[in-house]
Design a protein around this motif. Structure first.
Motif, PDB file in Angstrom:
ATOM      1  N   VAL A  91       0.772  -1.150   0.106  1.00 30.77           N
ATOM      2  CA  VAL A  91       0.047  -0.021   0.191  1.00 30.77           C
ATOM      3  C   VAL A  91       0.965   1.380   0.131  1.00 30.77           C
ATOM      4  O   VAL A  91       2.047   1.145   0.778  1.00 30.77           O
ATOM      5  CB  VAL A  91      -1.118  -0.019   1.196  1.00 30.77           C
ATOM      6  N   TYR A  92       0.392   2.373  -0.801  1.00 30.40           N
ATOM      7  CA  TYR A  92       1.231   3.468  -0.764  1.00 30.40           C
ATOM      8  C   TYR A  92       0.149   4.507  -0.617  1.00 30.40           C
ATOM      9  O   TYR A  92      -1.079   4.360  -0.591  1.00 30.40           O
ATOM     10  CB  TYR A  92       1.558   3.655  -2.162  1.00 30.40           C
ATOM     11  N   PHE A  93       0.776   5.835  -0.197  1.00 30.96           N
ATOM     12  CA  PHE A  93      -0.079   6.712   0.084  1.00 30.96           C
ATOM     13  C   PHE A  93       0.180   8.221  -0.786  1.00 30.96           C
ATOM     14  O   PHE A  93       1.478   8.504  -0.726  1.00 30.96           O
ATOM     15  CB  PHE A  93       0.102   7.344   1.654  1.00 30.96           C
ATOM     16  N   ASP A  94      -0.782   8.698  -1.259  1.00 30.38           N
ATOM     17  CA  ASP A  94      -0.560   9.819  -1.940  1.00 30.38           C
ATOM     18  C   ASP A  94      -1.307  10.933  -1.060  1.00 30.38           C
ATOM     19  O   ASP A  94      -2.151  10.988  -0.557  1.00 30.38           O
ATOM     20  CB  ASP A  94      -1.339  10.055  -3.341  1.00 30.38           C
ATOM     21  N   VAL A  95      -0.500  12.117  -1.029  1.00 30.32           N
ATOM     22  CA  VAL A  95      -0.971  13.158  -0.235  1.00 30.32           C
ATOM     23  C   VAL A  95      -1.162  14.396  -0.870  1.00 30.32           C
ATOM     24  O   VAL A  95      -0.098  14.909  -2.012  1.00 30.32           O
ATOM     25  CB  VAL A  95       0.242  13.692   0.839  1.00 30.32           C
ATOM     26  N   GLU A  96      -2.380  14.935  -1.076  1.00 27.03           N
ATOM     27  CA  GLU A  96      -2.508  16.223  -1.493  1.00 27.03           C
ATOM     28  C   GLU A  96      -2.949  17.311  -0.848  1.00 27.03           C
ATOM     29  O   GLU A  96      -3.862  17.216   0.042  1.00 27.03           O
ATOM     30  CB  GLU A  96      -4.063  15.993  -2.270  1.00 27.03           C
ATOM     31  N   LEU A  97      -2.140  18.422  -0.894  1.00 21.59           N
ATOM     32  CA  LEU A  97      -2.347  19.575  -0.069  1.00 21.59           C
ATOM     33  C   LEU A  97      -2.665  21.019  -0.856  1.00 21.59           C
ATOM     34  O   LEU A  97      -2.343  20.981  -1.922  1.00 21.59           O
ATOM     35  CB  LEU A  97      -1.113  20.197   0.687  1.00 21.59           C
TER      36      LEU A  97
END
Length: 392
Positions: free
Chosen positions: A281-287
């Motif tokens: 599992v990977y995580f994409d962070v959107e700010l």
């Protein structure tokens, strides 16, 4: 005759009403504002900060003739035993309903010693769930004896009321007992607690004044204390939750590499998106954020500013994330994100309540600087903002 009879009955019935005979008068009680917990020589050392009643009831500014607070100290094999020893030396009844915070020493956090302490105050009927929680490496009694700036009431100190100061800069997110319990009971079973130190950043005409300072976070887990992430290493934490009201970043302008520029960041919105790929599992962070430029000298374009802001925020997030990995900590609670989004994948991938994380588990960080506010234009040198063309 009937009126007289009704009146006599009414008078008789009033004698059966409950009165206030068992109520203790306010001036005959001591009010707990804070509790400090240490662990020394295999015993709990408990500090009770009793706030001056006149300080609470009369005004924000305390009386100059009275001490703002006194600290009681006792040792015991349990927290309750130490508190009962303090009851023996108290001149009045102690009231717990105004208790505002608990501060733990490092040794009181280790080996799950903090769990029975939290359990004690949650179960006690006079205390509330909305009690702030802190940790420190400084002597606990020294932190409790620090007076607020201008010797204001202790009830208005940053530890008693952390919401006020975090409006201007949210370096750490305040946590209360309720949030701590929820964080420990749900994935990833780890929670950050504000770390407090003592600094001398203020002074009077006579001396430097000690003041409490938010220096970072301590990390608790269901298995015990994991460690501290402090100072520069903790900066990325503020960009990874929506609680942040405002923060700042400082960097060198790329035009010459000499001029430093400080930018205020607000209107922060964060999304953490889990991406499941078979057994990984990977995580994409959107700010999304807004920036306001403070004092600077020189000329700079909006495009250059955005590029530098994005670079610095990404760097701080990565730095804090890697510091957490060194402590085997999921500091951004990414495991909880997957748990909420895809519980089947979480059950398949979790180990001891959390997802195993690697340095590349945060796959991508996307940052949208929605607006750059140049502030007041005092000098002729300004930021070059690209304006939309009306003809387009």
């Amino acid at each position: 005759m009937k009126t007289t009879f009704k009146f006599i009955v009414m008078i008789f019935l009033t004698t059966l009403l409950a009165g206030c005979w068992d109520i203790t008068e306010p001036q005959r009680m001591y009010y707990i504002n804070a509790v400090g917990v240490d662990f020394v020589d295999d015993e709990y050392e408990v500090y009770l900060q009793i706030i001056n009643f006149a300080d609470v009831a009369k005004s924000v500014q305390p009386s100059s003739n009275a001490e703002p607070a006194e600290i009681g100290r006792a040792k015991g094999r349990t927290v309750e035993e130490a508190i009962y020893k303090l009851y023996r030396s108290s001149d009045q009844q102690i009231f717990w309903g105004h208790m505002r915070y608990i501060i733990f020493s490092e040794s009181a956090l280790e080996n799950e010693r903090f769990i029975p302490v939290i359990d004690t105050f949650i179960r006690f009927r006079d205390t509330r769930y909305h009690i702030w929680m802190y940790c420190t490496k400084d002597p606990v009694h020294d932190v409790l004896l620090v007076s607020p700036i201008l010797k204001n009431s202790l009830s208005s100190s940053k530890l008693s009321n952390p919401i006020n100061p975090t409006e201007q800069e949210t370096f750490v997110e305040p946590k209360n007992l309720r949030e701590i319990v929820i964080g420990l009971n749900e994935p990833n079973h780890e929670v950050t607690v504000p770390y407090v130190s003592i600094r001398k950043d203020w002074q009077t005409d006579e001396e430097n004044v000690e003041e409490t300072y938010f220096s970072g976070v301590g990390i608790l887990s269901k298995d015990g204390f994991k460690g501290f992430v402090k100072d520069e290493a903790a900066r990325g934490n503020q960009w990874m939750h929506n609680y942040t009201n405002r923060g700042e970043i400082t960097f060198k302008l790329r035009t010459d590499g000499k001029e430093e520029l400080t930018v205020s960041i607000d209107k922060l919105q964060v999304k953490k998106i889990p991406v499941v790929n078979k057994e990984e599992v990977y995580f994409d962070v959107e700010l999304q954020l807004r920036a306001t430029v403070n004092g600077f000298k020189g000329k700079v374009s909006e495009k250059e500013l955005k590029k530098q802001i994005i670079k610095e925020v990404k760097k701080e997030i990565r730095q804090t994330y890697n510091e957490g990995l060194k402590l085997d900590v999921d500091i951004f609670r990414l495991s909880e994100v997957l748990y909420r989004d895809n519980v089947k994948a979480w059950k398949r991938l979790e180990t001891d309540g959390k997802i195993p994380l690697q340095e590349n588990s945060i796959r991508k960080i996307s940052i949208d600087v929605s607006q750059i506010n140049p502030g007041r234009k005092t000098f002729s040198e300004i930021i070059k903002i690209k304006r939309p063309d009306p003809s387009e």
